[in-house]
Scaffold this motif. Structure first.
Motif, PDB file in Angstrom:
ATOM      1  N   ARG A  33       0.810  -1.224   0.000  1.00  0.00           N
ATOM      2  CA  ARG A  33       0.000   0.000   0.000  1.00  0.00           C
ATOM      3  C   ARG A  33       0.836   1.263   0.000  1.00  0.00           C
ATOM      4  NH1 ARG A  33      -2.449  -1.608   5.652  1.00  0.00           N
ATOM      5  NH2 ARG A  33      -3.991  -2.359   4.197  1.00  0.00           N
ATOM      6  N   ALA A  55      -4.753  -0.644  -6.964  1.00  0.00           N
ATOM      7  CA  ALA A  55      -5.198  -0.678  -5.567  1.00  0.00           C
ATOM      8  C   ALA A  55      -6.643  -1.170  -5.479  1.00  0.00           C
ATOM      9  CB  ALA A  55      -5.067   0.700  -4.937  1.00  0.00           C
ATOM     10  N   GLU A  91      -7.543  -2.948  -2.027  1.00  0.00           N
ATOM     11  CA  GLU A  91      -7.029  -2.136  -0.917  1.00  0.00           C
ATOM     12  C   GLU A  91      -8.212  -1.493  -0.205  1.00  0.00           C
ATOM     13  OE1 GLU A  91      -5.125  -1.053   1.820  1.00  0.00           O
ATOM     14  OE2 GLU A  91      -3.636  -1.512   0.266  1.00  0.00           O
ATOM     15  N   PHE A 150      -6.541   3.671   1.209  1.00  0.00           N
ATOM     16  CA  PHE A 150      -6.310   4.224  -0.130  1.00  0.00           C
ATOM     17  C   PHE A 150      -6.477   5.732  -0.112  1.00  0.00           C
ATOM     18  CE2 PHE A 150      -8.251   5.857  -3.987  1.00  0.00           C
ATOM     19  CZ  PHE A 150      -7.323   5.493  -4.951  1.00  0.00           C
TER      20      PHE A 150
END
Length: 144
Positions: free
Chosen positions: A92, A111, A116, A121
């Motif tokens: 991440r 992502a 994610e 995010f």
């Protein structure tokens, strides 16, 4: 041109620049910073537009399997593969490169593909996007 139109255009430019569409917002931000527009408002509008454009990419990534391989899809398989490699390698934290040309926008799509968490995010992309505009403003206005 009225302030609302200028700020609306800035928002649209920053939003579009953060999507997979080919666009840039930095020249407009610099131009507005060098005029009588309030720097804090220029940076706020550009940052919100740019972050929201990345949010669109994240949502696109969440549903990408429906569209991957279609001729009209705006990201090449190579760009997505490169971004996925970065994301798998650095996790991440690679989202702190969301501001970067070429890899930044595909990273935000990846992502979403890799699921994610939205709040993580949003936080990391916001840091990256706002940070880039703050550095641009500092360089333009001679701070630091």
């Amino acid at each position: 041109m009225g302030d609302l139109a200028v700020y609306g255009g800035l928002f649209l430019a920053a939003f579009t620049a953060a999507t997979l569409l080919p666009a840039q917002s930095e020249a407009l931000v610099v131009g507005l910073l060098l005029t009588d527009y309030a720097p804090w408002l220029v940076l706020a509008v550009a940052s919100v537009g740019n972050v929201l454009g990345s949010v669109v990419n994240w949502f696109l990534g969440r549903g990408i399997e429906l569209f991957r391989g279609r001729r009209w899809f705006p990201a090449s398989p190579a760009a997505l593969a490169r971004a996925e490699g970065w994301y798998r390698r650095y996790g991440r934290w690679s989202l702190l490169l969301a501001w970067a040309p070429i890899i930044g926008d595909p990273l935000t799509v990846v992502a979403g593909v890799l699921r994610e968490t939205f709040l993580v995010f949003l936080l990391l992309v916001s840091i990256a996007k706002i940070g880039r505009y703050l550095i641009l403003a500092a360089a333009t206005l001679g701070f630091g």
